[in-house]
Structure formats: structure tokens, C-alpha cells
Enzyme design. Structure first.
Site, PDB file in Angstrom:
ATOM      1  N   ASP A  30      12.331  -3.235   3.195  1.00  0.00           N
ATOM      2  CA  ASP A  30      11.560  -2.803   4.358  1.00  0.00           C
ATOM      3  C   ASP A  30      10.407  -1.909   3.877  1.00  0.00           C
ATOM      4  O   ASP A  30      10.598  -1.030   3.032  1.00  0.00           O
ATOM      5  CB  ASP A  30      12.481  -2.031   5.319  1.00  0.00           C
ATOM      6  CG  ASP A  30      11.863  -1.838   6.692  1.00  0.00           C
ATOM      7  OD1 ASP A  30      12.434  -2.374   7.661  1.00  0.00           O
ATOM      8  OD2 ASP A  30      10.817  -1.157   6.790  1.00  0.00           O
ATOM      9  N   ASN A  86      18.014  -5.692  15.808  1.00  0.00           N
ATOM     10  CA  ASN A  86      17.474  -5.498  17.137  1.00  0.00           C
ATOM     11  C   ASN A  86      17.149  -6.894  17.655  1.00  0.00           C
ATOM     12  O   ASN A  86      16.194  -7.519  17.192  1.00  0.00           O
ATOM     13  CB  ASN A  86      16.225  -4.607  17.079  1.00  0.00           C
ATOM     14  CG  ASN A  86      16.536  -3.234  16.502  1.00  0.00           C
ATOM     15  OD1 ASN A  86      17.560  -2.648  16.821  1.00  0.00           O
ATOM     16  ND2 ASN A  86      15.659  -2.728  15.650  1.00  0.00           N
ATOM     17  N   GLN A  93      13.401  -4.603  19.104  1.00  0.00           N
ATOM     18  CA  GLN A  93      12.838  -5.535  18.109  1.00  0.00           C
ATOM     19  C   GLN A  93      11.317  -5.513  18.195  1.00  0.00           C
ATOM     20  O   GLN A  93      10.741  -5.838  19.232  1.00  0.00           O
ATOM     21  CB  GLN A  93      13.359  -6.953  18.355  1.00  0.00           C
ATOM     22  CG  GLN A  93      12.883  -7.960  17.313  1.00  0.00           C
ATOM     23  CD  GLN A  93      13.419  -9.370  17.559  1.00  0.00           C
ATOM     24  OE1 GLN A  93      14.088  -9.626  18.554  1.00  0.00           O
ATOM     25  NE2 GLN A  93      13.118 -10.268  16.655  1.00  0.00           N
ATOM     26  N   GLU A  94      10.684  -5.119  17.100  1.00  0.00           N
ATOM     27  CA  GLU A  94       9.223  -5.038  17.064  1.00  0.00           C
ATOM     28  C   GLU A  94       8.611  -6.264  16.400  1.00  0.00           C
ATOM     29  O   GLU A  94       7.549  -6.724  16.804  1.00  0.00           O
ATOM     30  CB  GLU A  94       8.781  -3.757  16.358  1.00  0.00           C
ATOM     31  CG  GLU A  94       9.094  -2.531  17.210  1.00  0.00           C
ATOM     32  CD  GLU A  94       8.682  -1.225  16.562  1.00  0.00           C
ATOM     33  OE1 GLU A  94       8.203  -1.245  15.410  1.00  0.00           O
ATOM     34  OE2 GLU A  94       8.858  -0.188  17.226  1.00  0.00           O
ATOM     35  N   HIS A  99      15.547 -10.765  12.035  1.00  0.00           N
ATOM     36  CA  HIS A  99      15.783 -10.050  10.777  1.00  0.00           C
ATOM     37  C   HIS A  99      16.999  -9.154  10.921  1.00  0.00           C
ATOM     38  O   HIS A  99      17.184  -8.497  11.940  1.00  0.00           O
ATOM     39  CB  HIS A  99      14.554  -9.235  10.344  1.00  0.00           C
ATOM     40  CG  HIS A  99      14.013  -8.330  11.403  1.00  0.00           C
ATOM     41  ND1 HIS A  99      13.241  -8.789  12.451  1.00  0.00           N
ATOM     42  CD2 HIS A  99      14.126  -6.992  11.579  1.00  0.00           C
ATOM     43  CE1 HIS A  99      12.908  -7.768  13.222  1.00  0.00           C
ATOM     44  NE2 HIS A  99      13.442  -6.658  12.717  1.00  0.00           N
ATOM     45  N   HIS A 101      18.900  -5.890   9.466  1.00  0.00           N
ATOM     46  CA  HIS A 101      18.673  -4.677   8.674  1.00  0.00           C
ATOM     47  C   HIS A 101      19.939  -4.345   7.876  1.00  0.00           C
ATOM     48  O   HIS A 101      21.040  -4.333   8.419  1.00  0.00           O
ATOM     49  CB  HIS A 101      18.405  -3.475   9.590  1.00  0.00           C
ATOM     50  CG  HIS A 101      17.122  -3.523  10.352  1.00  0.00           C
ATOM     51  ND1 HIS A 101      15.987  -2.873   9.936  1.00  0.00           N
ATOM     52  CD2 HIS A 101      16.792  -4.135  11.515  1.00  0.00           C
ATOM     53  CE1 HIS A 101      15.010  -3.079  10.820  1.00  0.00           C
ATOM     54  NE2 HIS A 101      15.483  -3.830  11.786  1.00  0.00           N
TER      55      HIS A 101
HETATM   56  P1  5GP Z   1      12.491  -4.122  14.152  1.00  0.00           P
HETATM   57  O1  5GP Z   1      12.164  -2.905  14.953  1.00  0.00           O
HETATM   58  O2  5GP Z   1      11.660  -5.299  14.600  1.00  0.00           O
HETATM   59  O3  5GP Z   1      13.955  -4.430  14.128  1.00  0.00           O
HETATM   60  O4  5GP Z   1      12.138  -3.769  12.656  1.00  0.00           O
HETATM   61  C1  5GP Z   1      11.026  -4.274  11.990  1.00  0.00           C
HETATM   62  C2  5GP Z   1      11.090  -3.712  10.603  1.00  0.00           C
HETATM   63  O5  5GP Z   1      10.130  -4.394   9.821  1.00  0.00           O
HETATM   64  C3  5GP Z   1      10.750  -2.223  10.521  1.00  0.00           C
HETATM   65  O6  5GP Z   1      11.828  -1.531   9.885  1.00  0.00           O
HETATM   66  C4  5GP Z   1       9.466  -2.179   9.699  1.00  0.00           C
HETATM   67  O7  5GP Z   1       9.422  -1.068   8.819  1.00  0.00           O
HETATM   68  C5  5GP Z   1       9.515  -3.482   8.944  1.00  0.00           C
HETATM   69  N1  5GP Z   1       8.208  -4.052   8.637  1.00  0.00           N
HETATM   70  C6  5GP Z   1       7.174  -4.173   9.498  1.00  0.00           C
HETATM   71  N2  5GP Z   1       6.123  -4.761   8.882  1.00  0.00           N
HETATM   72  C7  5GP Z   1       6.514  -5.011   7.604  1.00  0.00           C
HETATM   73  C8  5GP Z   1       5.862  -5.601   6.486  1.00  0.00           C
HETATM   74  O8  5GP Z   1       4.701  -6.004   6.530  1.00  0.00           O
HETATM   75  N3  5GP Z   1       6.582  -5.704   5.332  1.00  0.00           N
HETATM   76  C9  5GP Z   1       7.869  -5.266   5.252  1.00  0.00           C
HETATM   77  N4  5GP Z   1       8.485  -5.413   4.069  1.00  0.00           N
HETATM   78  N5  5GP Z   1       8.517  -4.707   6.293  1.00  0.00           N
HETATM   79  C10 5GP Z   1       7.853  -4.570   7.464  1.00  0.00           C
END
Ligand code: 5GP
Ligand code: ZN
Length: 138
Positions: A30, A86, A93-94, A99, A101
Site C-alpha cells: 500500500d 472495504n 472503499q475508495e 482489494h 488489506h
Molecule cells: P480502500 O479505502 O479503497 O479500501 O483502500 C484503498 C487503499 O489503496 C488505501 O490504503 C490507499 O493507501 C491505497 N492506494 C491508493 N492509491 C494507491 C496507489 O496508487 N498505489 C498503491 N500501492 N496503493 C494505493
């Protein structure tokens, strides 16, 4: 999907710190880690939600998670891990590409258990619990 950051990492169009790869899955660090070793496991193809995954892709994804957890823990000498996702924007989920974690945890690290993700705890009657049990069972 053309504007998806995880599709771009899977296609090797942008750099990712890739730690493992299978036919259908990819694992990489991440970029904004919650802990050293924070790893994301994704399907190589774009799916937004867990229930969008075909069975074979899902099996490969969770097998990869299972394989990586001890490797991640060993790599950073973690005491434990939180493993989760998420699944949908309302859950936080962003990045709308499935994915999982893997977050290494350390004794006294000040973090929280996965129970912290919930909102106000509901006070459910036995009847409501019966309805929910039946609805999930069907
Ligand atoms: P979410 O909130 O969608 O579950 O988590 C998205 C995760 O993706 C976050 O922990 C964020 O730090 C990670 N992330 C976002 N953009 C990138 C990227 O360009 N490269 C990597 N390796 N991780 C990313
Ligand atoms: Zn994608």
C-alpha cells in the site's frame, strides 16, 4: 478499466511494489501504509465488489491472501495481522477495484480491532435476529 489505479498497477503501466503474483491475483505494498508491510491483494482484472468476482478468481484471490499473511508477518516481524476489505463505498472503499488489506499489527501499536469499523451498535430483538437469520439462510 482505463482510469483505475489498480488496473494500471496490474498492467504494469504504473509502478507498484509488487510482492507476489499468480495467474489471477497481484499483491503489492500500500502506498500509504497503516503499518510497515501493509499489503493489498487484488484480482488482476477489474471487479468493483466481492460478489462480482467469478468463482475461480475469488478462489485465487483468497488463496493468495492465505499464502501472503504469514509471509508479510515474517517480513516485518509482526505479532498479528488484520485482514479485511472495504466492500463498497458505504464501507469506506475508495478504490473501486476489489482489494484485500493485510495490515500487520504489533503489540502496543495503538491500533484498533476490526470491531472498530462498525457504527452505533444495534439493539436487536430476538424477532429481528430471527428475521435476519432466515434472510441470510435463504
Ligand atoms: P480502500 O479505502 O479503497 O479500501 O483502500 C484503498 C487503499 O489503496 C488505501 O490504503 C490507499 O493507501 C491505497 N492506494 C491508493 N492509491 C494507491 C496507489 O496508487 N498505489 C498503491 N500501492 N496503493 C494505493
Ligand atoms: Zn481496476
Amino acid at each position: 478499466m482505463s482510469d483505475c489505479i489498480f488496473c494500471a498497477i496490474a498492467a504494469k503501466d504504473i509502478h507498484g511494489r509488487i510482492v507476489h503474483e499468480t495467474e489471477h491475483s497481484l499483491a503489492f505494498l500500500d502506498v500509504n501504509p497503516l503499518a510497515p508491510g501493509h499489503t493489498l491483494v487484488v484480482p488482476k482484472d477489474h471487479y468493483a465488489r466481492l460478489d462480482d468476482l467469478p468463482e475461480e478468481i475469488s478462489a485465487d484471490l483468497w488463496r493468495t491472501v492465505d499464502e501472503l499473511v504469514p509471509r508479510v508477518e515474517a517480513a516485518v516481524d509482526a505479532d498479528a495481522t488484520n485482514v479485511g476489505m472495504n466492500n463498497g463505498p458505504a464501507a469506506g472503499q475508495e478504490v473501486e477495484h476489489v482489494h484485500v488489506h493485510i495490515v500487520p499489527r504489533f503489540e502496543g501499536d495503538g491500533g484498533s480491532p476490526i470491531h472498530a469499523v462498525g457504527g452505533t451498535r444495534p439493539d436487536l430483538s430476538d424477532e429481528e435476529l430471527d428475521d435476519i437469520e432466515a434472510a441470510i439462510s435463504n
